[in-house]
Design a protein around this motif. Structure first.
Motif, mmCIF file in Angstrom:
data_model
loop_
_atom_site.group_PDB
_atom_site.id
_atom_site.type_symbol
_atom_site.label_atom_id
_atom_site.label_comp_id
_atom_site.label_asym_id
_atom_site.label_seq_id
_atom_site.Cartn_x
_atom_site.Cartn_y
_atom_site.Cartn_z
ATOM 1 N N ARG A 253 0.670 -1.376 -0.066
ATOM 2 C CA ARG A 253 0.042 0.098 -0.050
ATOM 3 C C ARG A 253 0.870 1.224 -0.111
ATOM 4 N NH1 ARG A 253 -5.094 -1.411 2.426
ATOM 5 N NH2 ARG A 253 -4.978 -3.714 3.067
ATOM 6 N N THR A 254 0.320 2.318 -0.647
ATOM 7 C CA THR A 254 1.204 3.576 -0.687
ATOM 8 C C THR A 254 0.084 4.768 -0.592
ATOM 9 O OG1 THR A 254 1.039 4.027 -3.165
ATOM 10 C CG2 THR A 254 2.938 2.672 -2.293
ATOM 11 N N ALA A 255 0.513 5.860 0.098
ATOM 12 C CA ALA A 255 -0.177 6.974 0.122
ATOM 13 C C ALA A 255 1.031 8.433 -0.261
ATOM 14 C CB ALA A 255 -0.869 7.183 1.313
ATOM 15 N N THR A 256 0.167 9.144 -1.063
ATOM 16 C CA THR A 256 1.160 10.383 -1.374
ATOM 17 C C THR A 256 0.291 11.709 -0.761
ATOM 18 O OG1 THR A 256 2.339 9.288 -3.014
ATOM 19 C CG2 THR A 256 2.150 11.894 -3.061
ATOM 20 N N ALA A 257 0.711 12.527 -0.079
ATOM 21 C CA ALA A 257 0.192 13.672 0.483
ATOM 22 C C ALA A 257 1.053 14.862 0.227
ATOM 23 C CB ALA A 257 -0.110 13.662 1.852
ATOM 24 N N SER A 258 0.371 15.783 0.041
ATOM 25 C CA SER A 258 1.027 17.309 -0.300
ATOM 26 C C SER A 258 0.589 18.425 0.569
ATOM 27 C CB SER A 258 0.760 17.486 -1.734
ATOM 28 O OG SER A 258 -0.476 17.915 -2.061
ATOM 29 N N GLY A 259 1.171 19.364 0.787
ATOM 30 C CA GLY A 259 0.820 20.582 1.357
ATOM 31 C C GLY A 259 1.980 21.731 1.091
ATOM 32 N N THR A 260 1.527 22.886 1.349
ATOM 33 C CA THR A 260 2.497 24.088 1.211
ATOM 34 C C THR A 260 2.550 24.811 2.504
ATOM 35 O OG1 THR A 260 1.418 24.241 -1.043
ATOM 36 C CG2 THR A 260 2.681 26.161 -0.023
ATOM 37 N N VAL A 261 3.975 25.326 2.790
ATOM 38 C CA VAL A 261 4.082 26.386 3.760
ATOM 39 C C VAL A 261 4.350 27.838 3.189
ATOM 40 C CG1 VAL A 261 5.571 27.132 5.634
ATOM 41 C CG2 VAL A 261 4.985 24.511 5.235
ATOM 42 N N LEU A 262 3.457 28.788 3.518
ATOM 43 C CA LEU A 262 3.622 29.871 2.630
ATOM 44 C C LEU A 262 4.240 30.788 3.564
ATOM 45 C CD1 LEU A 262 -0.294 30.779 1.718
ATOM 46 C CD2 LEU A 262 1.484 29.497 0.233
ATOM 47 N N VAL B 13 -1.770 3.757 4.395
ATOM 48 C CA VAL B 13 -1.024 4.805 5.049
ATOM 49 C C VAL B 13 -1.352 6.165 4.847
ATOM 50 C CG1 VAL B 13 1.026 3.034 5.230
ATOM 51 C CG2 VAL B 13 0.602 4.203 3.174
ATOM 52 N N GLU B 14 -2.662 6.398 4.519
ATOM 53 C CA GLU B 14 -2.966 7.819 4.094
ATOM 54 C C GLU B 14 -2.538 8.525 5.426
ATOM 55 O OE1 GLU B 14 -5.997 5.164 1.864
ATOM 56 O OE2 GLU B 14 -4.839 5.139 3.859
#
Length: 164
Positions: free
Chosen positions: A28-37, A111-112
């Motif tokens: 199983r895999t999970a990819t997440a993203s986000g941003t620091v402004l 793994v989300e």
């Protein structure tokens, strides 16, 4: 049509940890993203390597990996599972830092949560390193981008919905 059942609630509505012992072990895999402004001064400090506390990107990367590994300690009903791999990508942009995390396992549940926690702890590690330069940093748009394995198989975030 029936309402979707919330698996983390029992018949009486009390919180419970889902029993995954009957599920098959699978990759199983999970990819997440986000941003620091960040403010322009913080972006410049990152690009020049002049962050007063040191290598902010290295600290953020390690913080993210540690966060993925410690997710069940932070998310109450999350199963402790073996984490087999974590990749943390950090890209300095004109507006801050884009963070992408991919977490891999071979286990009975996904793994989300680990991928999301990885992004958040990387973001927090980064903010801790640059707060002297930019105390107003903002974490934004943390979300799951893709997952594989499990009952639902492969899922990819649909194109942007303006109502979300």
């Amino acid at each position: 049509m029936t309402e979707p059942r919330l698996t983390h609630l029992d018949a009486a509505g009390a919180a419970r940890m889902v029993d995954v012992s009957g599920k098959d072990v699978q990759a199983r895999t999970a990819t997440a993203s986000g941003t620091v402004l960040l403010a322009p001064a913080a972006v410049a400090a990152l690009r020049s390597g002049n962050v007063p506390k040191g290598d902010a990107l290295a600290v953020a990367r390690i913080a993210g990996i540690q966060g993925a590994k410690r997710t069940p300690d932070l998310v109450p009903l999350c199963h402790p599972i073996a984490i087999h791999g974590v990749d943390v990508g950090l890209e300095v942009t004109d507006h801050g830092v884009s963070i992408t995390a991919t977490v891999r396992t071979a286990d009975r549940t996904g793994v989300e949560m680990e991928a999301l926690t990885c992004v958040m702890t990387a973001a927090l590690g980064l903010i801790d390193m640059v707060k002297a330069v930019d105390p107003a940093a903002v974490v934004t748009d943390v979300r799951v981008e893709e997952k594989t394995g499990g009952k639902t198989g492969h899922w990819t975030r649909p194109r942007e919905d303006p109502d979300r």
